[in-house]
Design a protein around this motif. Structure first.
Motif, PDB file in Angstrom:
ATOM      1  N   ASN A  21       0.817  -1.201   0.218  1.00 39.52           N
ATOM      2  CA  ASN A  21      -0.052  -0.034   0.149  1.00 39.52           C
ATOM      3  C   ASN A  21       0.762   1.283   0.062  1.00 39.52           C
ATOM      4  N   ILE A  23       0.194   5.125   0.623  1.00 37.24           N
ATOM      5  CA  ILE A  23      -0.658   6.034   1.070  1.00 37.24           C
ATOM      6  C   ILE A  23      -0.400   7.590   1.003  1.00 37.24           C
ATOM      7  N   PHE A  33      -5.190  10.760   5.348  1.00 32.58           N
ATOM      8  CA  PHE A  33      -4.963  10.060   4.324  1.00 32.58           C
ATOM      9  C   PHE A  33      -6.049  10.408   3.157  1.00 32.58           C
ATOM     10  N   HIS A  35      -5.049   9.190  -0.327  1.00 25.92           N
ATOM     11  CA  HIS A  35      -5.078   8.234  -1.457  1.00 25.92           C
ATOM     12  C   HIS A  35      -4.427   6.958  -0.797  1.00 25.92           C
ATOM     13  N   SER A  36      -5.182   5.886  -1.229  1.00 24.43           N
ATOM     14  CA  SER A  36      -4.293   4.717  -1.287  1.00 24.43           C
ATOM     15  C   SER A  36      -4.140   3.733  -2.484  1.00 24.43           C
ATOM     16  N   GLU A  37      -3.178   3.527  -2.933  1.00 27.81           N
ATOM     17  CA  GLU A  37      -2.875   2.935  -3.867  1.00 27.81           C
ATOM     18  C   GLU A  37      -2.191   1.269  -3.568  1.00 27.81           C
ATOM     19  N   LYS A  38      -2.862   0.408  -4.109  1.00 28.04           N
ATOM     20  CA  LYS A  38      -2.400  -1.099  -3.920  1.00 28.04           C
ATOM     21  C   LYS A  38      -1.515  -1.399  -5.023  1.00 28.04           C
ATOM     22  N   LYS A  57       2.964   7.219   3.057  1.00 27.64           N
ATOM     23  CA  LYS A  57       3.228   5.830   3.945  1.00 27.64           C
ATOM     24  C   LYS A  57       3.213   4.760   2.986  1.00 27.64           C
ATOM     25  N   ARG A  59       3.154   0.560   3.232  1.00 24.21           N
ATOM     26  CA  ARG A  59       3.241  -0.603   4.048  1.00 24.21           C
ATOM     27  C   ARG A  59       3.423  -1.758   2.925  1.00 24.21           C
TER      28      ARG A  59
END
Ligand code: TRP
Length: 74
Positions: A21, A23, A33, A35-38, A57, A59
């Motif tokens: 992830n 973020i 937060f 935007h979260s891109e996987k 960030k 992860r």
């Protein structure tokens, strides 16, 4: 922050496993937060810090390359 002071450097994140992830956190008084891109294994994200994004960030296991250096996030 004016456009001229926004960092134009790019950073690179390469996922070394599935489900990494990336973020994005907002610039300014509130740090949230936005935007979260996987990323799956082998996928690469090339991005900048912008007027909307002041921190990122990560992860999961990834190779990260910035103008300050390179690191592996385990
Ligand atoms: N809309 C976001 C922005 O302009 C897109 C973005 C830029 C972003 N850099 C990022 C999202 C880093 C996540 C992580 O700021």
């Amino acid at each position: 922050m004016s456009d001229s002071t926004v960092n134009t450097d790019f950073f690179v994140i390469k996922a070394m496993e599935d489900g990494v992830n990336v973020i994005g956190l907002t610039r300014g008084n509130d740090t949230k937060f936005h935007h979260s891109e996987k990323l799956d294994k082998g996928e690469v994200m090339i991005a900048q810090f912008t007027e909307h994004t002041s921190a990122v960030k990560v992860r999961g296991k990834a190779f990260i390359q910035t103008s300050h250096g390179e690191l592996v996030n385990d």
